[in-house]
Write an enzyme that holds these catalytic residues in place. Structure first.
Site, PDB file in Angstrom:
ATOM      1  N   ASP A 419       0.835  -1.196   0.000  1.00 20.22           N
ATOM      2  CA  ASP A 419       0.000   0.000   0.000  1.00 20.22           C
ATOM      3  C   ASP A 419       0.876   1.255   0.000  1.00 20.22           C
ATOM      4  O   ASP A 419       1.853   1.340   0.748  1.00 20.22           O
ATOM      5  CB  ASP A 419      -0.893  -0.026   1.249  1.00 20.22           C
ATOM      6  CG  ASP A 419      -1.871   1.125   1.292  1.00 20.22           C
ATOM      7  OD1 ASP A 419      -2.779   1.159   0.443  1.00 20.22           O
ATOM      8  OD2 ASP A 419      -1.732   1.991   2.187  1.00 20.22           O
ATOM      9  N   GLU A 475       1.710  -0.403  -5.080  1.00 26.67           N
ATOM     10  CA  GLU A 475       0.789   0.700  -5.377  1.00 26.67           C
ATOM     11  C   GLU A 475       1.690   1.920  -5.508  1.00 26.67           C
ATOM     12  O   GLU A 475       2.089   2.525  -4.509  1.00 26.67           O
ATOM     13  CB  GLU A 475      -0.237   0.888  -4.265  1.00 26.67           C
ATOM     14  CG  GLU A 475      -1.245   1.980  -4.585  1.00 26.67           C
ATOM     15  CD  GLU A 475      -2.213   2.258  -3.439  1.00 26.67           C
ATOM     16  OE1 GLU A 475      -3.388   2.555  -3.721  1.00 26.67           O
ATOM     17  OE2 GLU A 475      -1.797   2.172  -2.260  1.00 26.67           O
TER      18      GLU A 475
END
Length: 606
Positions: A419, A475
């Site tokens: 993330d 990401e």
């Protein structure tokens, strides 16, 4: 299992002879406390001390007899211990505890039985001697004794000076960053006494009984080009009664649905955060729905080594180790069905927030090491969540690497989705090229948070022999404006969530002019992004909807963001959704699927 209550330690019967002693290496210094003094609580002839023997003066009525306080029982033998490995580790008939804190002036290991934990009391404290229980910046101790019903934590003392980055508080019991399971609340969403949303947390002590039968499980090692990934929220997937799961909202509930996923053609599930977090972190009343808001997604990690206990049907059973075994069971059963398991990991920030957040673990252990700080102690906030993990600091990058290794070797996961992974490429606080590379870099004027061309952490992960072959998915952006889709430092092994694919496909489908050529590139694997860097089409993780922004239903239902039910007046969430309501104010779900199925079927099969 009954609890061994030890508020009065002299009534406990330890497995090992209790002594007040310290061990230096293999030698032991005994302070002269006899074991026989604690064998039982029967009063002995020498347990009375006559303070004023007036009988010699013929005045017996003035004699005062005072009972000697019994010497305190130690249920553990204490040795100097070893500085590695970090965490609590079984070895040589006992448990070794090791933790790094470069700025603490003292460290105390706190051992707590479960009944004392609920009262926020420490059962036994063991102060670590900086001369014998510290090597470099690592505090360590080795204990033998009876750990039944025991959990542990630490207290650190030192300077409390936020402007210098230090938050030491000797009254706080901290959880070990390397703990393998956490004991806290047992039931999801249940608030504690006096509306306590942050009960005392503690760490489980490893045991010889902590075993799991993997039944010969081995990695599936599917080629990435063949993956069909299903992003899943463990609790949300089976919590509703319509799932008809016997264990709704748990790891076991997901196991019940694996055959269904297999029939859909899914061969990889990507689990949204399963590390321990506190769903009551933002507990507050929602006047719109008349209920209470919780942190449902889980992107606010408390501990990176521990699976979320309240996603387990066992809760905190077996001191949180029940959740460890249920997670392993999920992975094993997925592999039996030819389904890989990828974890969504959130190494960009933690649940401790900014300077107003709670002190749970990292902040109290060594705040200036674990977080990216400005010169006056302020927290950089590239995550948008109050703090930024100091990923390229030597101690922190070692921590992250060991955590990933643990989930691969002990939990058998097949890969990770990182993330806000661009934070992993930013320079650490007190950036020093000599410290990182061994020599100065000409013209190096990098400051804290500056993007690095060769980030040490990404280098270590990419070239680690244990992590070789696992899926690494970035990401490739963060909340500080760093956007690296197509440019993430990859060493030839990283893939990326292709946010440009998502945006282009949405624009094309809703009929925006000028996107047909870009859409064609997407269908060819986005060579404009990945070909020049030597990567392949399968290094692009293509998606149209995910947990961020609109769901597929919202994407074809609303022209603009429509977050009203949570009572935050539509201020939260992503504004840039490229959505279209298909010409109607609102479609029923049946009509929506009928009108859009052909388009999205094309995307999935292409």
């Amino acid at each position: 299992m009954g609890l061994l209550h030890c508020s009065s330690l002299s009534n406990c019967t330890p497995k090992f002879p209790p002594t007040n002693s310290f061990h230096f290496g293999k030698s032991k210094i005994n302070f002269g406390v006899s074991q026989k003094s604690f064998e039982n609580s029967v009063r002995k002839p020498n347990s009375l001390l006559i303070v004023n023997d007036a009988t010699d003066r013929g005045d017996a009525e003035t004699s005062v007899v005072v009972e000697k306080p019994p010497p305190k029982v130690r249920r553990f033998e204490v040795f100097s211990g070893h500085p590695m490995p970090f965490g609590a580790t079984l070895r040589d008939g006992g448990v070794n505890f090791a933790i790094s804190s470069s700025n603490a002036t003292s460290a105390t290991l706190c051992l707590i039985n479960l009944s004392d934990l609920s009262e926020k009391r420490v059962t036994e404290q063991i102060s670590l001697n900086p001369l014998t229980n510290k090597t470099g910046d690592v505090w360590h101790v080795f204990l033998t004794g009876d750990f039944e019903n025991m959990v542990y934590g630490y207290k650190f003392d030192g300077e409390f000076s936020p402007e210098e980055g230090h938050y030491f508080n000797s009254s706080k019991i901290l959880i070990d960053p390397y703990a393998k399971s956490i004991v806290s609340r047992g039931e999801y969403g249940t608030i504690g006494p006096e509306e306590d949303c942050w009960p005392q947390l503690a760490c489980s002590v490893p045991s010889d009984n902590d075993e799991f039968d993997w039944e010969g499980d081995l990695p599936l090692n599917f080629p990435q080009r063949d993956l069909i990934i299903y992003e899943m929220h463990v609790r949300g997937y089976t919590r509703h009664e319509s799932s008809k799961a016997k264990c709704p909202g748990t790891y076991l509930g997901v196991v019940e649905k694996l055959d269904h996923l297999k029939k859909l053609g899914v061969n990889c599930i990507e689990l949204m955060p399963c590390h321990e977090f506190n769903e009551l972190e933002y507990y507050s009343y929602n006047s719109i729905l008349g209920n209470y808001k919780m942190n449902f997604w889980g992107y606010s990690t408390v501990n990176f080594f521990s699976p979320m206990a309240r996603y387990s049907s066992a809760g905190i059973g077996n001191y949180g180790l029940g959740a460890v075994n249920e997670f392993k069971h999920l992975v094993r059963e997925a592999h039996k069905r030819g389904i890989e398991v990828i974890m969504d990991v959130v190494f960009n920030h933690t649940a401790e927030g900014n300077e107003n957040g709670p002190v749970i673990s990292f902040r109290g252990v060594d705040n200036s090491v674990f977080y990216m700080l400005a010169p006056k102690g302020e927290f950089y906030n590239y995550s948008g969540c109050g703090n930024t993990f100091n990923c390229n600091h030597p101690i922190v990058r070692q921590f992250i690497l060991e955590c990933l290794r643990y989930w691969v070797t002990e939990m058998h996961v097949d890969g990770f989705r990182f993330d806000l992974a661009s934070i992993l490429t930013r320079s650490s606080s007190l950036w020093d090229a000599v410290n990182v590379y061994g020599n100065a870099v000409e013209g190096d004027i990098l400051t804290t948070g500056a993007p690095l061309i060769r980030p040490p952490l990404i280098d270590m992960i990419s070239n680690d022999p244990i992590l070789y072959g696992v899926k690494l998915i970035a990401e490739a952006w963060d909340c500080g404006g760093l956007y690296q889709v197509g440019m993430f430092p990859h060493w030839g092994v990283w893939s990326e969530w292709n946010g440009k694919y998502r945006d282009i496909v949405r624009q094309f489908i809703k009929g925006t002019d000028g996107f047909s050529g870009a859409f064609a590139e997407c269908l060819c694997g986005s060579p404009n992004l990945y070909q020049e860097g030597g990567r392949k089409p399968w290094n692009s993780i293509n998606f149209v909807c995910a947990h961020d922004g609109f769901t597929l239903a919202d994407l074809v239902t609303y022209n603009t963001k429509h977050n009203l039910a949570n009572g935050e007046e539509n201020r939260d969430g992503e504004n840039h959704n490229n959505s279209w309501n298909c010409g109607q104010v609102r479609l029923s779900l049946d009509n929506m699927l009928e009108q859009t199925s052909a388009v999205f079927l094309f995307l999935y099969t292409s």
